[in-house]
Scaffold this active site. Structure first.
Site, PDB file in Angstrom:
ATOM      1  N   SER A 154      -5.068 -69.672 -35.437  1.00 56.20           N
ATOM      2  CA  SER A 154      -4.708 -70.861 -34.681  1.00 56.20           C
ATOM      3  C   SER A 154      -5.519 -72.036 -35.200  1.00 56.20           C
ATOM      4  O   SER A 154      -6.615 -71.862 -35.746  1.00 56.20           O
ATOM      5  CB  SER A 154      -5.014 -70.648 -33.191  1.00 56.20           C
ATOM      6  OG  SER A 154      -4.999 -71.868 -32.479  1.00 56.20           O
ATOM      7  N   TYR A 167     -11.158 -68.234 -26.534  1.00 58.73           N
ATOM      8  CA  TYR A 167      -9.954 -68.122 -27.362  1.00 58.73           C
ATOM      9  C   TYR A 167     -10.224 -68.646 -28.773  1.00 58.73           C
ATOM     10  O   TYR A 167      -9.899 -67.985 -29.767  1.00 58.73           O
ATOM     11  CB  TYR A 167      -8.810 -68.915 -26.727  1.00 58.73           C
ATOM     12  CG  TYR A 167      -7.562 -68.979 -27.588  1.00 58.73           C
ATOM     13  CD1 TYR A 167      -6.726 -67.877 -27.702  1.00 58.73           C
ATOM     14  CD2 TYR A 167      -7.238 -70.135 -28.297  1.00 58.73           C
ATOM     15  CE1 TYR A 167      -5.588 -67.917 -28.499  1.00 58.73           C
ATOM     16  CE2 TYR A 167      -6.106 -70.185 -29.092  1.00 58.73           C
ATOM     17  CZ  TYR A 167      -5.288 -69.075 -29.194  1.00 58.73           C
ATOM     18  OH  TYR A 167      -4.176 -69.118 -29.989  1.00 58.73           O
TER      19      TYR A 167
END
Length: 260
Positions: A154, A167
């Site tokens: 990501s 995350y």
């Protein structure tokens, strides 16, 4: 249509791809794309009914697929799936490590269960898939000349998003691990790529419970046209279709209007 022209539009003919987290979003779209490019696709996720529908759709569109229900946090389930792929197809030569979850919250909230869930799925689950399938990738690369390990990271691996610390940390792990694995596995003809998308419209956002993050996501949707799972799937197909000598180590894919 001649055989020659069919192969011209099916660069992955004869390849065997495994896609984790294939029941929705990027995994589902990637499975459909790889099948359209000629690969036999083994779709792996917890929701067996979604996988059955996906396999049916792929086959209806002329592709080939197998459902392998299982949870990536269960090493035995992953190994059983890998054993099945080896027995039925001679081993995988493409793994899309896509299963993941995003649960932002302020660190002082001490959402320990959410921390653990993200680490278990995004890090340990990824490693379980690597443990199960990398031996096959090395073997098939030796036999067929190329194999691919595509890890879904990501933009959060690089950038700072308040309240997304855990995350983002898991995704930084994915990107840095991928760099190391490329050095180890490249000499064995296994290409390793980390994909780092910006905001993509998937079920990932549906799991978010933190109100601040929900407000931020809703605001971004008003100002940014989010990427679609199909956008990422196109990139997955492109990476796997490149000549064996070419390895795109890290690919950042951003919505045009997303600044960082």
């Amino acid at each position: 249509m001649s055989t020659q022209s069919t192969h011209a539009i099916q660069p992955l003919q004869g390849r065997v791809a495994v896609v984790t987290g294939a029941s929705s979003g990027i995994g589902e779209a990637s499975a459909e794309k790889l099948a359209a490019l000629g690969a036999h696709v083994v779709v792996l996720a917890r929701r067996a009914d979604r996988l059955t529908d996906l396999v049916g759709r792929i086959e209806k569109n002329g592709g080939s697929a197998t459902a392998a229900p299982g949870d990536v946090t269960d090493p035995a389930a992953l190994q059983a799936a890998a054993d099945r792929v080896a027995a039925e197809h001679g081993g995988a030569d493409l793994l899309v490590n896509n299963a993941g979850v995003m649960l932002p919250a302020p660190i002082e909230q001490l959402a320990v269960d959410q921390w653990r869930h993200q680490i278990d799925l995004n890090v340990t689950g990824l490693m379980n898939a690597i443990a199960a399938f990398v031996p096959q990738l090395v073997k098939t690369a030796g036999e067929r000349g190329v194999a691919d390990l595509i890890n879904m990271s990501s933009i959060a691996a690089q950038n700072i998003f308040p309240n997304f610390a855990v995350y983002s940390g898991t995704k930084a792990y994915v990107t840095h691990l991928s760099r190391h694995l490329r050095v180890e596995l490249g000499p064995k003809n296994v290409r390793v790529s980390a994909l780092e998308p910006g905001i993509v419209g998937t079920e990932l956002q549906d799991h978010v419970t933190d109100q601040g993050a929900l407000d931020w996501l809703a605001g971004s949707k008003d100002t940014i046209e989010w990427l679609t799972p199909q956008d990422i799937a196109e990139t997955v197909g492109f990476l796997a279709s490149l000549p064996p000598r070419v390895n795109l180590q890290q690919v950042t894919i951003m919505p045009t209007a997303q600044p960082s």
